[in-house]
Scaffold this active site. Structure first.
Site, mmCIF file in Angstrom:
data_model
loop_
_atom_site.group_PDB
_atom_site.id
_atom_site.type_symbol
_atom_site.label_atom_id
_atom_site.label_comp_id
_atom_site.label_asym_id
_atom_site.label_seq_id
_atom_site.Cartn_x
_atom_site.Cartn_y
_atom_site.Cartn_z
ATOM 1 N N SER A 169 0.849 -1.195 0.000
ATOM 2 C CA SER A 169 0.000 0.000 0.000
ATOM 3 C C SER A 169 0.880 1.238 0.000
ATOM 4 C CB SER A 169 -0.875 0.023 1.257
ATOM 5 O OG SER A 169 -1.536 1.264 1.358
ATOM 6 N N TYR B 269 -1.991 -0.656 10.080
ATOM 7 C CA TYR B 269 -2.105 -1.176 8.707
ATOM 8 C C TYR B 269 -0.894 -0.733 7.873
ATOM 9 C CZ TYR B 269 -3.901 -1.281 3.879
ATOM 10 O OH TYR B 269 -4.051 -1.466 2.537
HETATM 11 P P1 NAD Z 1 -11.315 -5.795 -0.486
HETATM 12 O O1 NAD Z 1 -11.689 -5.730 0.961
HETATM 13 O O2 NAD Z 1 -12.330 -5.477 -1.515
HETATM 14 O O3 NAD Z 1 -10.712 -7.217 -0.850
HETATM 15 C C1 NAD Z 1 -9.847 -7.897 0.014
HETATM 16 C C2 NAD Z 1 -9.892 -9.352 -0.330
HETATM 17 O O4 NAD Z 1 -9.051 -10.066 0.589
HETATM 18 C C3 NAD Z 1 -11.292 -9.922 -0.167
HETATM 19 O O5 NAD Z 1 -11.544 -10.815 -1.231
HETATM 20 C C4 NAD Z 1 -11.229 -10.656 1.166
HETATM 21 O O6 NAD Z 1 -12.103 -11.730 1.269
HETATM 22 C C5 NAD Z 1 -9.796 -11.141 1.133
HETATM 23 N N1 NAD Z 1 -9.300 -11.484 2.452
HETATM 24 C C6 NAD Z 1 -9.256 -10.710 3.552
HETATM 25 N N2 NAD Z 1 -8.750 -11.404 4.576
HETATM 26 C C7 NAD Z 1 -8.458 -12.632 4.108
HETATM 27 C C8 NAD Z 1 -7.917 -13.796 4.685
HETATM 28 N N3 NAD Z 1 -7.555 -13.853 5.955
HETATM 29 N N4 NAD Z 1 -7.773 -14.871 3.894
HETATM 30 C C9 NAD Z 1 -8.133 -14.841 2.610
HETATM 31 N N5 NAD Z 1 -8.646 -13.775 2.006
HETATM 32 C C10 NAD Z 1 -8.821 -12.689 2.756
HETATM 33 O O7 NAD Z 1 -10.050 -4.860 -0.605
HETATM 34 P P2 NAD Z 1 -9.088 -4.445 -1.819
HETATM 35 O O8 NAD Z 1 -9.060 -2.987 -1.794
HETATM 36 O O9 NAD Z 1 -9.400 -5.170 -3.074
HETATM 37 O O10 NAD Z 1 -7.708 -4.953 -1.205
HETATM 38 C C11 NAD Z 1 -6.825 -5.834 -1.850
HETATM 39 C C12 NAD Z 1 -5.422 -5.554 -1.365
HETATM 40 O O11 NAD Z 1 -5.051 -4.223 -1.743
HETATM 41 C C13 NAD Z 1 -5.260 -5.614 0.163
HETATM 42 O O12 NAD Z 1 -4.040 -6.226 0.489
HETATM 43 C C14 NAD Z 1 -5.254 -4.150 0.561
HETATM 44 O O13 NAD Z 1 -4.579 -3.938 1.769
HETATM 45 C C15 NAD Z 1 -4.547 -3.536 -0.626
HETATM 46 N N6 NAD Z 1 -4.760 -2.095 -0.783
HETATM 47 C C16 NAD Z 1 -5.990 -1.585 -1.044
HETATM 48 C C17 NAD Z 1 -6.153 -0.213 -1.172
HETATM 49 C C18 NAD Z 1 -7.476 0.435 -1.449
HETATM 50 O O14 NAD Z 1 -7.583 1.676 -1.329
HETATM 51 N N7 NAD Z 1 -8.503 -0.291 -1.830
HETATM 52 C C19 NAD Z 1 -5.037 0.631 -1.023
HETATM 53 C C20 NAD Z 1 -3.817 0.068 -0.767
HETATM 54 C C21 NAD Z 1 -3.679 -1.290 -0.657
#
Ligand code: NAD
Length: 232
Positions: free
Chosen positions: A127, A141
């Protein structure tokens, strides 16, 4: 070529699954709870969906068992936040769960990949928070994502002799469900004015970066931490 995407049922993981299927990958996604969404993606894309909590080593082993012998790509994407706030207000159980999923889970997936892949490419999803620190929202986080960056650099050097590239994408604020789950559903709109490109990002824009890092076009790229944040 089989590529495993953790947390693939929605958000960045699902967008990456769509993109990689278009690119010709055989895709295996993991999901934790969203069985219906995962089954819908199976039908839509012809991917295989496996229930697996990435913070559980037996689940991670089962996920790779289901993926089969020829895994050449891993997208270490599953990650969580918790209700946001200054550190003084955060609950111990939330601190532990975020570390457990974002750090231990990422390690378990990377370790299984290292054990089973004979060549290929791993992309970790970190991130932009890793270098900004996220004060007042989720410093815990941000710190877990800095750990993912450090793992990327070390593992890239460790696995290079085996022909496995390891890279990392740092998304900025992307429109997905993660913001609702941290009690800040309006965060993408709220931060837009602070982003040099003037808007939050879309999951597909992260999927494009992941797809490039997995592809042969990135054949000399390893240990890279690629910022895809609209300029923050
Ligand atoms: P999201 O919440 O839509 O998706 C997260 C996914 O991870 C979901 O499918 C959830 O079921 C899965 N997940 C969570 N915990 C889990 C576990 N213990 N075992 C298996 N699966 C699990 O969020 P997103 O935004 O698509 O996030 C994806 C990645 O991107 C994450 O690592 C998040 O930290 C990172 N990220 C997101 C953003 C943002 O602004 N959306 C920014 C920076 C980083």
């Amino acid at each position: 070529m089989t590529t495993v995407i953790t947390g693939g049922s929605r958000g960045i993981g699902a967008a990456t699954a769509r993109r990689l299927v278009r690119d010709g990958h055989r895709v295996v996604i993991s999901y934790r709870q969203a069985a219906e969404q995962a089954r819908a993606l199976e039908r839509e894309l012809g991917v295989l969906a496996v229930r697996a909590d990435t913070s559980d080593e037996d689940d991670v082993a089962r996920l790779f068992d289901a993926a089969g012998e020829d895994v050449t790509g891993v997208v270490n994407n599953a990650g969580i936040t918790s209700p946001a706030g200054p550190l003084a207000q955060l609950r111990t159980e939330d601190l532990r769960r975020v570390v457990d999923v974002n750090v231990i889970g990422a390690f378990l997936v990377a370790r299984e990949a290292a054990r089973r892949m004979s060549s290929g490419s791993i992309v970790n999803v970190s991130s932009g928070a890793a270098t900004l620190g996220s004060p007042g929202e989720y410093v815990h986080y941000a710190a877990t994502k800095a750990a993912v960056d450090a793992m990327t650099i070390g593992l890239a050097k460790e696995l290079a002799p085996q022909g496995i590239r390891v890279n990392c994408v740092q998304p900025g604020t992307i429109r997905t469900d993660i913001h609702r789950l941290s009690n800040m559903p309006d965060r993408p709109d709220r931060v837009a004015s602070r982003v040099p490109l003037g808007r939050a990002g879309e999951a597909e824009e992260i999927a494009n970066a992941i797809a490039w890092l997995l592809s042969a076009e990135a054949s000399y790229t390893t240990g890279a931490v690629l910022r895809v944040t609209g300029g923050t």
